[in-house]
Design an enzyme around this catalytic site. Structure first.
Site, PDB file in Angstrom:
ATOM      1  N   HIS A   1       0.828  -1.210   0.000  1.00  0.00           N
ATOM      2  CA  HIS A   1       0.000   0.000   0.000  1.00  0.00           C
ATOM      3  C   HIS A   1       0.861   1.258   0.000  1.00  0.00           C
ATOM      4  O   HIS A   1       0.587   2.217  -0.714  1.00  0.00           O
ATOM      5  CB  HIS A   1      -0.899   0.030   1.230  1.00  0.00           C
ATOM      6  CG  HIS A   1      -2.068  -0.894   1.120  1.00  0.00           C
ATOM      7  ND1 HIS A   1      -2.997  -1.031   2.107  1.00  0.00           N
ATOM      8  CD2 HIS A   1      -2.454  -1.715   0.133  1.00  0.00           C
ATOM      9  CE1 HIS A   1      -3.905  -1.914   1.734  1.00  0.00           C
ATOM     10  NE2 HIS A   1      -3.584  -2.341   0.541  1.00  0.00           N
TER      11      HIS A   1
ATOM     12  N   CYS B   1      -7.814   0.233 -19.561  1.00  0.00           N
ATOM     13  CA  CYS B   1      -7.319   0.685 -18.252  1.00  0.00           C
ATOM     14  C   CYS B   1      -6.026   0.003 -17.826  1.00  0.00           C
ATOM     15  O   CYS B   1      -5.564   0.176 -16.719  1.00  0.00           O
ATOM     16  CB  CYS B   1      -8.390   0.480 -17.191  1.00  0.00           C
ATOM     17  SG  CYS B   1      -8.766  -1.232 -16.866  1.00  0.00           S
TER      18      CYS B   1
END
Lengths: 579, 88
Positions: free
Chosen positions: A194, A509
């Protein structure tokens, strides 16, 4: 003397400055008192952190298993017992209750007492066990930490500094961003954590996994970070400084030029409107997107809510998270992709189903995981639809390979709607639902799938892997990873054409959308919607503004049908430089 | 209340893993169990305290147990220590 260290590049850019070393927990703990009426709350806060710590060790021990390493497993057993030690825990609780200390300060105090006692021990082996206790204490402190309060206390240390840490937490990264820190270095950590995602988005030059960095640097040492190459130079000589300073100025100049394009409309030279959207992995990334240039969030990955934790996020938690995002980007759509776990995104323990697949990329991942565990899927869809009440949402289903998956997923979405109706919760009833085209079967059948769904989103990373049967992370075959392979390009073209024919929108994407070498090619193939990493947007937009799409078809077809690699690169260069 | 003297015979002494084993075993019993090394004493259910006893090979320890299951507790503890913590 300069010291040069090699780590893993995580976020591009060059930083030059003095360093500030975060000693885990050290700058955070201060002597603080708790009001009497809040003491019992403080004790339960502490209890909870201990419980979380204990669970972390237990899970770790389970994962390690006796068969792999008996030593490690026994070591973890020691950690578990240290965390369970009643005398240790009780004296901390006593400190909170009787002296009114915060949990953090109580722990720190008790640890200092232990440190003194261990210091007196002659036996070197036992003496060193204080390190085990230290680890336990740090883990508890970490689990106690309220990330928001840390932010306030630490700001001043980070300003204009390069931060050096053992391992980066997302809050370290945010803190660095908010306090105008210059860069980040950590001794441990990987590219897909993260914190790494976040630092890339916030464009803070970062290098992780720099072995021994904590041994060689001291506070206020001069440091150069080369985030492109993953190089860290401690106390550089003048020559190195000069070189990197000029490099830094150069890239700043380029960046400044690019920001000029951001205020222009997203159209090509021949006035063709192109949709430019961004991919987000964490809500914190909203800070960095340029609202005028962005037509929406083309891909909002939701995995972050499920990973790096013990439990499963509730509908309410997800709703609140999604609502915030939708509200912040009001009037523009946010495309939520439902949980896409598995393959390179390893399934965390909390939502693991079945046994570990022998070949996770071909196993229970994406929509398969969701259809296997309806509760998780329904809860997520409910949360997204409730968030839709406050803005504009779309739902995107990952890893679709056949019509029956579309059918089952749609039925579950309807079921979620009727539950919400019964619960009398506000939610949006009409919205678009689309699918990822990332498996060859769905590209081949795009023309048929288009009749059931509202839009397509092409995921090139997986499409390349599945079409060419190579694992991008496998170092022995990743040279075969080629988005320009004719088979891949044909599948992309088929999908774009199917969308046109059935009048549904097609976005791309995957990483290709942010690759400056592919922009003109994709325009030539008929793509009119790009979704990419926010940091790639200015450069891609700059290309789009300077491209005339009216004459691209011929050369594009030549590239798609070219079998000779050298010739293909020549054609691509010609396309990129002349149209 | 029961008392017993035991000798630490394993190479590393009362190290972390051995201490962990003592704690695991002691925690199974309701009795209060205390281990003495000279003047120092430790609750046998606290790994930190046991570590702080700092007992290398050859140390004589006194084990005290009091409670409803004291005899079982002390027998099992003695067994564990005499088996060199089932390691060597």
């Amino acid at each position: 003397m300069a010291i040069v260290l090699q780590g893993d590049p995580v976020s591009k850019g060059i930083s030059i400055g003095k360093c500030y070393i975060i000693e885990k927990g050290q700058p955070i703990i201060k002597k603080k008192f708790i009001k009497k009426e809040k003491l019992s709350k403080e004790v339960s806060r502490f209890d909870k952190a201990v419980q979380i710590t204990l669970n972390q060790f237990i899970i770790l021990k389970k994962n390690v298993g006796n068969s792999i390493s008996k030593n490690v497993s026994q070591l973890l057993e020691t950690q578990i017992q240290l965390t369970k030690d009643k005398i240790f825990l009780n004296s901390i609780i006593k400190n909170i209750k009787n002296k009114g200390f915060t949990a953090e300060w109580s722990i720190y105090n008790e640890f200092q007492n232990l440190e003194k006692s261990f210091d007196k021990i002659d036996d070197l082996y036992i003496k060193q066990r204080i390190d085990d206790i230290k680890h336990v204490v740090h883990t508890i402190l970490d689990n106690l930490s309220d990330k928001t309060s840390q932010v306030k206390t630490n700001l001043k240390y980070f300003k204009n500094r390069i931060i050096v840490a053992n391992d980066l937490t997302p809050s370290d990264v945010l803190l660095t961003h908010e306090s105008k820190g210059l860069g980040l270095i950590s001794e441990f950590g990987g590219q897909s954590s993260h914190s790494s995602i976040l630092t890339r988005s916030l464009e803070i030059p970062t290098v992780v996994n720099v072995k021994d960095i904590q041994k060689v640097v001291y506070n206020d040492d001069h440091i150069i970070i080369d985030g492109d190459k993953g190089v860290v130079i401690v106390n550089p000589d003048n020559e190195a400084l000069k070189y990197y300073k000029s490099k830094q100025i150069e890239s700043l100049k380029k960046k400044k030029q690019l920001t000029k394009v951001l205020n222009k409309k997203n159209t090509t030279k021949n006035n063709q409107r192109i949709e430019l959207m961004v991919n987000l992995e964490l809500p914190q990334e909203l800070k960095i997107i340029n609202k005028t240039s962005t037509d929406g969030i083309g891909l909002f990955r939701t995995e972050y809510l499920y990973t790096e934790r013990e439990d499963v996020p509730s509908e309410k938690e997800q709703f609140l998270a999604y609502k915030k995002i939708v509200q912040k980007i009001k009037n523009k759509p946010v495309i939520f992709r439902t949980l896409d776990i598995g393959s390179d995104k390893e399934v965390p323990e909390n939502i693991k189903k079945g046994s570990i697949a022998r070949n996770p990329a071909l196993g229970l991942r994406g929509i398969r995981h969701s259809l296997n565990d309806e509760t998780i899927f329904i809860n997520q869809v409910k949360a997204i639809m409730r968030a839709g009440y406050y803005g504009k949402i779309k739902i995107l289903l990952p890893m679709i390979t056949n019509v029956s998956e579309i059918y089952t997923a749609f039925n579950l979405i309807e079921k979620a709607k009727s539950i919400l109706k019964k619960e009398k919760k506000k939610f949006i009833k009409n919205f678009e639902t689309g699918i990822m085209i990332e498996v060859p079967s769905s590209a081949v059948l795009a023309n048929r799938f288009a009749k059931y769904v509202d839009f397509f989103s092409i995921g090139t990373n997986d499409l390349v892997q599945y079409t060419l049967a190579i694992d991008r992370i496998d170092e022995e075959v990743n040279y075969l990873y080629d988005p320009l392979n004719s088979a891949v390009l044909s599948l992309i073209k088929m999908t774009i054409d199917a969308g046109k024919k059935n009048n549904i929108s097609v976005a791309l994407c995957g990483e290709m959308a942010g690759d400056i070498n592919c922009t003109k090619l994709l325009l030539g193939m008929g793509l009119r919607s790009f979704s990419m990493h926010p940091s790639a947007l200015p450069e891609i937009k700059d290309i789009i503004l300077n491209t005339d799409t009216s004459n691209l078809e011929k050369i594009t077809n030549k590239i798609i049908n070219c079998d000779d690699l050298e010739q293909k690169n020549k054609l691509l260069n010609y396309l990129n430089n002349n149209f | 209340m029961l008392e017993k003297i035991v000798k630490i015979e394993n190479k590393l002494g009362l190290h972390a893993r051995a201490a962990a084993k003592i704690v695991t075993l002691s925690s199974k019993y309701k009795s209060k169990i205390t281990i003495f090394n000279g003047k120092k004493s430790a609750d046998a259910k606290s790994i930190m305290k046991i570590l702080m006893l700092s007992a290398p090979k050859g140390t004589l320890l006194k084990v005290k147990a009091s409670g409803e299951d004291e005899s079982k507790a002390i027998i099992e503890l003695e067994k564990l220590i005499n088996s060199k913590f089932k390691e060597e």
